[in-house]
Design a protein around this motif. Sequence first.
Motif, PDB file in Angstrom:
ATOM      1  N   GLN A  99       0.830  -1.208   0.000  1.00 58.03           N
ATOM      2  CA  GLN A  99       0.000   0.000   0.000  1.00 58.03           C
ATOM      3  C   GLN A  99       0.867   1.262   0.000  1.00 58.03           C
ATOM      4  O   GLN A  99       0.577   2.235  -0.712  1.00 58.03           O
ATOM      5  CB  GLN A  99      -0.932  -0.013   1.209  1.00 58.03           C
ATOM      6  N   LEU A 100       1.922   1.241   0.798  1.00 56.29           N
ATOM      7  CA  LEU A 100       2.823   2.389   0.823  1.00 56.29           C
ATOM      8  C   LEU A 100       3.504   2.578  -0.528  1.00 56.29           C
ATOM      9  O   LEU A 100       3.698   3.715  -0.980  1.00 56.29           O
ATOM     10  CB  LEU A 100       3.873   2.200   1.923  1.00 56.29           C
ATOM     11  N   TYR A 101       3.874   1.481  -1.163  1.00 54.93           N
ATOM     12  CA  TYR A 101       4.502   1.570  -2.478  1.00 54.93           C
ATOM     13  C   TYR A 101       3.565   2.244  -3.477  1.00 54.93           C
ATOM     14  O   TYR A 101       3.987   3.144  -4.223  1.00 54.93           O
ATOM     15  CB  TYR A 101       4.884   0.174  -2.963  1.00 54.93           C
ATOM     16  N   LEU A 138       0.843  -8.374  -5.520  1.00 58.51           N
ATOM     17  CA  LEU A 138       0.147  -7.186  -5.029  1.00 58.51           C
ATOM     18  C   LEU A 138       0.475  -5.931  -5.837  1.00 58.51           C
ATOM     19  O   LEU A 138       0.033  -4.842  -5.479  1.00 58.51           O
ATOM     20  CB  LEU A 138       0.503  -6.959  -3.552  1.00 58.51           C
ATOM     21  N   GLY A 139       1.250  -6.090  -6.904  1.00 60.09           N
ATOM     22  CA  GLY A 139       1.498  -4.976  -7.801  1.00 60.09           C
ATOM     23  C   GLY A 139       2.818  -4.273  -7.637  1.00 60.09           C
ATOM     24  O   GLY A 139       3.021  -3.197  -8.204  1.00 60.09           O
ATOM     25  N   ASP A 143      11.413  -5.114 -10.549  1.00 63.57           N
ATOM     26  CA  ASP A 143      12.440  -4.080 -10.753  1.00 63.57           C
ATOM     27  C   ASP A 143      12.470  -3.081  -9.606  1.00 63.57           C
ATOM     28  O   ASP A 143      13.475  -2.381  -9.425  1.00 63.57           O
ATOM     29  CB  ASP A 143      12.178  -3.337 -12.071  1.00 63.57           C
ATOM     30  N   ASP A 144      11.393  -2.985  -8.855  1.00 65.40           N
ATOM     31  CA  ASP A 144      11.341  -2.047  -7.734  1.00 65.40           C
ATOM     32  C   ASP A 144      11.527  -2.744  -6.388  1.00 65.40           C
ATOM     33  O   ASP A 144      11.232  -2.170  -5.339  1.00 65.40           O
ATOM     34  CB  ASP A 144      10.021  -1.274  -7.737  1.00 65.40           C
ATOM     35  N   LEU A 145      12.026  -3.981  -6.412  1.00 66.79           N
ATOM     36  CA  LEU A 145      12.321  -4.711  -5.191  1.00 66.79           C
ATOM     37  C   LEU A 145      13.826  -4.799  -4.974  1.00 66.79           C
ATOM     38  O   LEU A 145      14.581  -5.066  -5.909  1.00 66.79           O
ATOM     39  CB  LEU A 145      11.748  -6.125  -5.253  1.00 66.79           C
ATOM     40  N   ILE A 146      14.246  -4.570  -3.749  1.00 63.50           N
ATOM     41  CA  ILE A 146      15.629  -4.788  -3.317  1.00 63.50           C
ATOM     42  C   ILE A 146      15.576  -5.898  -2.278  1.00 63.50           C
ATOM     43  O   ILE A 146      14.908  -5.750  -1.244  1.00 63.50           O
ATOM     44  CB  ILE A 146      16.241  -3.514  -2.705  1.00 63.50           C
ATOM     45  N   LEU A 147      16.237  -7.009  -2.543  1.00 64.50           N
ATOM     46  CA  LEU A 147      16.137  -8.168  -1.658  1.00 64.50           C
ATOM     47  C   LEU A 147      17.410  -8.323  -0.823  1.00 64.50           C
ATOM     48  O   LEU A 147      18.506  -8.440  -1.359  1.00 64.50           O
ATOM     49  CB  LEU A 147      15.890  -9.440  -2.473  1.00 64.50           C
ATOM     50  N   GLU A 148      17.220  -8.310   0.485  1.00 67.21           N
ATOM     51  CA  GLU A 148      18.306  -8.548   1.434  1.00 67.21           C
ATOM     52  C   GLU A 148      18.003  -9.899   2.073  1.00 67.21           C
ATOM     53  O   GLU A 148      17.124 -10.004   2.923  1.00 67.21           O
ATOM     54  CB  GLU A 148      18.351  -7.426   2.474  1.00 67.21           C
TER      55      GLU A 148
END
Length: 257
Positions: A99-101, A138-139, A143-148
């Motif tokens: 939701q914040l995204y 969830l949309g 490309d807008d994910l950074i995975l740690e």
Amino acid sequence: MILPFFLLLLVTGLLLSWRRRRGAGAAMTLVAFAWLFIAGCGPLTGLLLDRLQSGFPPDVAAWGHRNAIVLLGAGTVRTGVGVIEPSLYANGRILEAAQLYRSCKATGAVCKVEVSGGDAMKLKKAEADVYAVTLDRLGVPRDDLILESRSLNTFQNAQFSRPLLMSFGADKVVLVSSAVHLKRSLLYFAHFGIPAEPVRGDYVTARYDWLPSSENIFFADFALHEYIGVARYHLYNAMGWNVARQPEIPLTGQTPA
């Protein structure tokens, strides 16, 4: 922690009574049941939860130009058909991050979701990778994910997030976790020089009743775990056992050189 302490007090009371110290034994037994009822019936649980969860909003005041929404892991589970999914306690955080995204993207700003969590449950798949699947549905595009995917606890969430956030060059960091978990999380992120705005993904309350409930005892244990974590952090700092505090990262919106 509620039940072990209750059993410790109860056993102590019974031992005192067995040693013919009936007055002290009866008093200790009474204290044991009072402890169980105060927590299980709601008063102690409500007090612990309220002090931990107060002051955390469900939304962001304002977005920057380059925003990093840091989602902290809350475990994974292997279902009956063998699929690894986010745990029950992770779903509120994941939904809030999505939701914040969307809210951030609506402003036209650059927005990334950093998912922080390794394979703490030993299921051979990191929380970050599991949550990424749900976020994608969830949309939130990959490309807008950074995975740690290395961290196994909250301290490591902060430690391993620092270089990723510096590389991204955010001018705003939003930290998403359960309300009961945010005070400790903010301490750890500040330790690694990450000034973050907290947003709660869920909020829990005590249920007040005349009889103790397992739900209240569970939430009291959850809250006590957080208080102990905060106290341990300060003790480790005083003893020099923690990694040295890091300087605050420059939230300038420019990728550091």
